[in-house]
Design a protein around this motif. Sequence first.
Motif, PDB file in Angstrom:
ATOM      1  N   MET A 135       1.173  -1.019   0.019  1.00  0.00           N
ATOM      2  CA  MET A 135       0.158  -0.364  -0.109  1.00  0.00           C
ATOM      3  C   MET A 135       1.079   1.471  -0.355  1.00  0.00           C
ATOM      4  O   MET A 135       1.621   1.331   0.645  1.00  0.00           O
ATOM      5  CB  MET A 135      -1.347  -0.470   1.227  1.00  0.00           C
ATOM      6  CG  MET A 135      -2.409   0.889   1.220  1.00  0.00           C
ATOM      7  SD  MET A 135      -3.054   0.495   2.547  1.00  0.00           S
ATOM      8  CE  MET A 135      -4.634  -0.246   1.840  1.00  0.00           C
ATOM      9  N   ASN A 136       0.470   2.060  -0.823  1.00  0.00           N
ATOM     10  CA  ASN A 136       1.207   3.636  -0.685  1.00  0.00           C
ATOM     11  C   ASN A 136       0.657   4.431   0.191  1.00  0.00           C
ATOM     12  O   ASN A 136      -0.444   4.358   0.493  1.00  0.00           O
ATOM     13  CB  ASN A 136       1.498   3.705  -1.615  1.00  0.00           C
ATOM     14  CG  ASN A 136       0.704   4.017  -3.094  1.00  0.00           C
ATOM     15  OD1 ASN A 136      -0.179   4.717  -2.419  1.00  0.00           O
ATOM     16  ND2 ASN A 136       0.337   4.177  -4.297  1.00  0.00           N
ATOM     17  N   PHE A 137       1.156   5.896   0.137  1.00  0.00           N
ATOM     18  CA  PHE A 137       0.582   6.710   0.947  1.00  0.00           C
ATOM     19  C   PHE A 137      -0.359   6.773   1.038  1.00  0.00           C
ATOM     20  O   PHE A 137      -1.540   7.150   1.847  1.00  0.00           O
ATOM     21  CB  PHE A 137       2.501   7.951   1.116  1.00  0.00           C
ATOM     22  CG  PHE A 137       1.837   8.466   2.142  1.00  0.00           C
ATOM     23  CD1 PHE A 137       1.998   7.824   3.643  1.00  0.00           C
ATOM     24  CD2 PHE A 137       1.598   9.712   2.228  1.00  0.00           C
ATOM     25  CE1 PHE A 137       1.569   8.901   4.986  1.00  0.00           C
ATOM     26  CE2 PHE A 137       0.958  10.761   3.312  1.00  0.00           C
ATOM     27  CZ  PHE A 137       0.781  10.375   4.386  1.00  0.00           C
ATOM     28  N   GLU A 138      -0.774   6.610  -0.734  1.00  0.00           N
ATOM     29  CA  GLU A 138      -1.871   7.579  -1.192  1.00  0.00           C
ATOM     30  C   GLU A 138      -2.869   6.833  -0.271  1.00  0.00           C
ATOM     31  O   GLU A 138      -4.226   7.069  -0.519  1.00  0.00           O
ATOM     32  CB  GLU A 138      -2.001   7.830  -2.232  1.00  0.00           C
ATOM     33  CG  GLU A 138      -3.586   8.877  -3.215  1.00  0.00           C
ATOM     34  CD  GLU A 138      -3.199   8.830  -4.421  1.00  0.00           C
ATOM     35  OE1 GLU A 138      -2.249   8.982  -5.196  1.00  0.00           O
ATOM     36  OE2 GLU A 138      -4.478   8.901  -5.359  1.00  0.00           O
ATOM     37  N   GLU A 139      -2.647   5.415  -0.922  1.00  0.00           N
ATOM     38  CA  GLU A 139      -3.690   4.636  -0.690  1.00  0.00           C
ATOM     39  C   GLU A 139      -4.034   4.646   1.013  1.00  0.00           C
ATOM     40  O   GLU A 139      -5.310   4.506   1.212  1.00  0.00           O
ATOM     41  CB  GLU A 139      -3.210   3.288  -1.022  1.00  0.00           C
ATOM     42  CG  GLU A 139      -3.667   3.313  -2.894  1.00  0.00           C
ATOM     43  CD  GLU A 139      -2.681   1.807  -3.010  1.00  0.00           C
ATOM     44  OE1 GLU A 139      -3.573   0.968  -4.051  1.00  0.00           O
ATOM     45  OE2 GLU A 139      -1.697   1.494  -2.869  1.00  0.00           O
ATOM     46  N   LEU A 140      -3.329   4.463   1.680  1.00  0.00           N
ATOM     47  CA  LEU A 140      -3.239   5.089   3.333  1.00  0.00           C
ATOM     48  C   LEU A 140      -4.221   6.008   3.203  1.00  0.00           C
ATOM     49  O   LEU A 140      -4.942   5.782   4.874  1.00  0.00           O
ATOM     50  CB  LEU A 140      -1.674   4.846   3.913  1.00  0.00           C
ATOM     51  CG  LEU A 140      -2.158   4.883   5.765  1.00  0.00           C
ATOM     52  CD1 LEU A 140      -2.246   3.569   5.974  1.00  0.00           C
ATOM     53  CD2 LEU A 140       0.036   5.342   5.692  1.00  0.00           C
ATOM     54  N   LEU A 141      -3.426   7.250   2.991  1.00  0.00           N
ATOM     55  CA  LEU A 141      -4.978   8.565   3.238  1.00  0.00           C
ATOM     56  C   LEU A 141      -5.786   7.994   2.997  1.00  0.00           C
ATOM     57  O   LEU A 141      -6.872   8.387   4.014  1.00  0.00           O
ATOM     58  CB  LEU A 141      -4.018   9.520   2.511  1.00  0.00           C
ATOM     59  CG  LEU A 141      -2.556  10.231   3.200  1.00  0.00           C
ATOM     60  CD1 LEU A 141      -2.527  11.567   2.312  1.00  0.00           C
ATOM     61  CD2 LEU A 141      -3.180  10.169   4.276  1.00  0.00           C
TER      62      LEU A 141
END
Length: 402
Positions: A135-141
């Motif tokens: 998961m990248n940061f955007e998905e985490l957000l």
Amino acid sequence: MINPDVQRQLEVFRKNSVDLIEEGSLARHIAKSLESGKPMRVKFGMDPSSPDLHLGHAIPLLKLRSLQELGHQIVLIVGDATAMVGDPSGRNKLRPQLTREQVEENLITYTEQAGEVLDLGATEVRRNSEWFDGMNFEELLRLASRMTVAQMIERDTFQTRMEANEPIGIHEFLYPLMQGWDSVEVKADLEIGGTDQLFNLLVGRRLQEQTKQAPQTCLTLPLINGLDGRKMSKSYGNSVGLTEAPNDMFGKVMSMEDGVMESFYRMLTPLDDAEIVALLAGHPREAKARLAEEITKVFHDGESASGARDAFDRQFREKKLPEDIAECVYDGDWAEEGVPFFALLRGVGLAKTGSDARRIIEQGGARIDGEVIREPTSLVRRPESKLLLQVGKRRFAWVLPR
RNA sequence: GGGGGGAUUCCCGAGUGGCCAAAGGGGUCAGACUGUAAAUCUGAUGGCAACGCCUUCACAGGUUCGAAUCCUGUUCCCCCCA
């Protein structure tokens, strides 16, 4: 008109459950599964944050086994990613975050222990790092934005901690979201957990709805109390490990408070209601011995259970020596005149330190060949063949001359 | 950014210069009792060949005849205001 097969299965799901959200959709799920021949996907998450499973963990596992026997697909989530967050459920403290290595170690023993109850061959075992690591940061957000702070701090554990001025890490807010997201990833039809998991289970439902999946049914099971009536937890020292030897398992159950028996009977033995009531109405000692035997039988087998019972009676009722006393040697030097008793006790591991050994001896808790010795410094000579040391009621050792 | 509070033994928690190896509770261990490794009651609970000695009150220094307690710095935590 409800299909009797559905009814029958529903009973199995419902037995011992606390929350069932919600029953109507569960019935439809079951019916659909029966019609199509496709098993339901039943999710259960294990957090490998400590290496040992105890009887409390066995309750959901036993439930999973009975669902497995009905032909449903168990999806065991090993929370290797979530373990590094630490589940705030039922905690009034910040959980220590584990490292990858710790999690990895726990994970292996964990699945092994679960295998004592479940048929792992028919179980889908998934690690949630499978989807979280990528998961990248955007998905985490995006995941984090699926719930509000107000919804999150509604939780009683967070409330309690805020009132007590206990710290809450931001990352702890992520835990329910991660657990919920697991449900989305594995397309769970049903998730099982302890009553302390209800919040997390409901988050899974919410996330599934948001991602246009059918929301999972949430089923909670009672948290069993420990031997002393408080919540079962390894750190209270009131738990019984799943993989303990039959004799220990039997003995520990025997050491529980009388009032705790009923819940153990109901949650962990296959006995039916009438039988349990009858046993509890009888002599408490008899009821407890039977309980200990039944539980040992569930996690081992009938033979070792009755063996454990015999051994227990022999040792504690008849006060005879147990059959399997460990043999050991004193690793220091047997001086010509002998070694002080306290040093011997420490040397063979029956006492942690010299001070500990002295305390035990001075209080009359230590015996040599059955005779109480109260003088810590009295000298013990090297035995001809072997020497029986005893500390308390249940620690024995044969000392060989080496 | 500003202000305040805190870190004590396995855990929780008292202790604000000597009476402190440190109250109390939990846990643990031992003893008595018996229904049993239950309950209850009693005792013990830093280490050490031991009426003495050594080490410990977040960490590192300092003041003092003497520090868990006072001072300085460091780390970590909590609360309030912004």
